[in-house]
Design an enzyme around this catalytic site. Structure first.
Site, mmCIF file in Angstrom:
data_model
loop_
_atom_site.group_PDB
_atom_site.id
_atom_site.type_symbol
_atom_site.label_atom_id
_atom_site.label_comp_id
_atom_site.label_asym_id
_atom_site.label_seq_id
_atom_site.Cartn_x
_atom_site.Cartn_y
_atom_site.Cartn_z
ATOM 1 N N ASN A 99 17.618 30.450 -19.813
ATOM 2 C CA ASN A 99 17.821 31.874 -19.512
ATOM 3 C C ASN A 99 19.322 32.116 -19.376
ATOM 4 O O ASN A 99 19.924 31.757 -18.369
ATOM 5 C CB ASN A 99 17.075 32.212 -18.205
ATOM 6 C CG ASN A 99 17.311 33.651 -17.760
ATOM 7 O OD1 ASN A 99 17.870 34.468 -18.502
ATOM 8 N ND2 ASN A 99 16.891 33.963 -16.534
ATOM 9 N N LYS A 110 20.910 34.874 -19.116
ATOM 10 C CA LYS A 110 21.257 36.040 -18.285
ATOM 11 C C LYS A 110 22.365 36.864 -18.967
ATOM 12 O O LYS A 110 22.393 36.955 -20.183
ATOM 13 C CB LYS A 110 21.631 35.595 -16.868
ATOM 14 C CG LYS A 110 20.543 34.703 -16.245
ATOM 15 C CD LYS A 110 20.753 34.426 -14.780
ATOM 16 C CE LYS A 110 19.631 33.514 -14.256
ATOM 17 N NZ LYS A 110 19.726 33.241 -12.834
ATOM 18 N N HIS A 159 11.553 38.517 -13.650
ATOM 19 C CA HIS A 159 12.523 37.602 -13.033
ATOM 20 C C HIS A 159 12.981 38.202 -11.706
ATOM 21 O O HIS A 159 13.086 39.428 -11.576
ATOM 22 C CB HIS A 159 13.717 37.412 -13.983
ATOM 23 C CG HIS A 159 14.655 36.336 -13.513
ATOM 24 N ND1 HIS A 159 15.598 36.582 -12.554
ATOM 25 C CD2 HIS A 159 14.759 35.029 -13.845
ATOM 26 C CE1 HIS A 159 16.262 35.445 -12.321
ATOM 27 N NE2 HIS A 159 15.771 34.492 -13.095
ATOM 28 N N GLU A 171 9.507 30.441 -9.621
ATOM 29 C CA GLU A 171 10.927 30.345 -9.278
ATOM 30 C C GLU A 171 11.142 30.833 -7.850
ATOM 31 O O GLU A 171 11.276 32.047 -7.623
ATOM 32 C CB GLU A 171 11.769 31.215 -10.220
ATOM 33 C CG GLU A 171 11.763 30.764 -11.646
ATOM 34 C CD GLU A 171 13.044 31.198 -12.369
ATOM 35 O OE1 GLU A 171 13.710 30.323 -12.932
ATOM 36 O OE2 GLU A 171 13.384 32.384 -12.339
ATOM 37 N N SER A 195 17.795 26.084 -9.987
ATOM 38 C CA SER A 195 18.827 25.045 -9.936
ATOM 39 C C SER A 195 18.442 23.762 -10.673
ATOM 40 O O SER A 195 18.797 22.660 -10.241
ATOM 41 C CB SER A 195 19.199 24.721 -8.482
ATOM 42 O OG SER A 195 19.693 25.867 -7.824
ATOM 43 N N GLY A 214 21.753 28.486 -14.909
ATOM 44 C CA GLY A 214 23.135 28.019 -14.982
ATOM 45 C C GLY A 214 23.347 26.824 -15.897
ATOM 46 O O GLY A 214 24.263 26.812 -16.727
HETATM 47 P P1 PGA Z 1 19.296 28.667 -12.134
HETATM 48 O O1 PGA Z 1 18.535 29.993 -12.609
HETATM 49 O O2 PGA Z 1 18.789 27.555 -12.999
HETATM 50 O O3 PGA Z 1 20.749 28.967 -12.339
HETATM 51 O O4 PGA Z 1 18.942 28.458 -10.708
HETATM 52 C C1 PGA Z 1 17.187 29.976 -12.922
HETATM 53 C C2 PGA Z 1 16.740 31.379 -13.198
HETATM 54 O O5 PGA Z 1 17.238 32.309 -12.548
HETATM 55 O O6 PGA Z 1 15.867 31.592 -14.073
#
Ligand code: PGA
Length: 256
Positions: A8, A10, A93, A165, A214, A236
């Site tokens: 993702n 973003k 999300h 999540e 994460s 990320g």
């Molecule tokens: P993250 O994000 O891996 O940076 O924690 C996951 C997400 O928001 O889908």
């Protein structure tokens, strides 16, 4: 069941950067039949990437879309417009829920529109830190799963993916904490039970459930071996090509 690794992106990468990333990733990874690799770029980059993507190796997801197919909805893109471009769409999300105030009613319309347009929804659910602290996790998850899937028939439930999540584990959340495998296992078990009660045992087992929060190359293996987890939604770490490729590699190893 296949394993799903979803990146993702973003609100990151220009169209040019997204295109270079895709080019490099396609060169780097082999065609893994039992790992479905999916990237979710910004809406602006979808068209370009759809012309460039090797669909044997990976697929595209949108990060959001509007439930109506066409009409006077300034600024929106529809699931019908995504047909032929994206195979998946992330829906609900936590950033959409909390920053853009999407509630379960809006989300259920989007899930319905996605299925109707033959785009697989990746429905995200998860409790906040305070909901967990107050012992409300099970209620929140139940509301989000039942609310999100309200318009999905028994016949279509196998066209849906659910991503658990926990909001407190997402890396952009202030003081994000890593979710422990047993915390994830408990919620995934609950999601399967909700699906089983609503759609029957056999169907419930066929719905992929992903974990996100994460995820990185060093914890991916532990998360992929949590009972009931069929893949990962990565934020990320998916922005760093080598890390995302390593996570895909881990998924392949876990699968074999
Ligand atoms: P993250 O994000 O891996 O940076 O924690 C996951 C997400 O928001 O889908």
């Amino acid at each position: 069941m296949k394993s799903y690794i979803v990146g993702n992106w973003k609100l990151n990468f220009t169209v040019g950067e997204a295109s270079i990333y895709l080019h490099k990733l396609q060169k780097k990874i082999p065609n893994y039949r039992d790992v479905e690799v999916i990237v979710a770029p910004s809406a602006l980059a979808l068209q370009t990437l759809s012309l460039q993507i090797d669909r044997h190796k990976m697929k595209l997801a949108a990060q959001n879309a509007y439930h109506r197919d066409y009409g006077a909805f300034t600024g929106e893109i529809s699931f019908s417009q995504l047909r032929g471009i994206a195979d998946y769409c992330i829906i609900g999300h936590s950033e959409r829920r909390y920053i853009f105030r999407e509630d379960d009613k809006v989300i259920q319309k989007k899930v319905e529109a996605a299925v109707r347009n033959k785009i697989t929804p990746i429905l995200c659910v998860g409790e906040t830190e305070s909901e967990r602290a107050f012992g409300e996790t099970a209620d929140v998850i139940r509301d989000q799963v039942i609310g999100g899937l309200a318009e999905v028939s028994e016949e279509d439930i196998d066209k849906v993916i659910i991503a658990y999540e926990p909001v407190w584990a997402i890396s952009s959340t202030k003081s994000a904490k890593l979710a422990a495998p047993d915390e994830i296992a408990e919620v995934v078990k609950l999601i399967r039970k909700i699906l089983k009660d609503a759609y029957g045992e056999k169907t419930a087992e066929n719905v992929p459930i992903l974990f996100g929060g994460s995820v990185n190359p060093s914890n991916a293996g532990a998360y992929l071996t949590v009972p009931g987890v069929n893949g990962l939604l990565v934020g990320g770490s998916s922005l760093i090509l080598t890390e995302f490729a390593d996570i895909i590699e881990v998924a392949k190893r876990v699968k074999s």
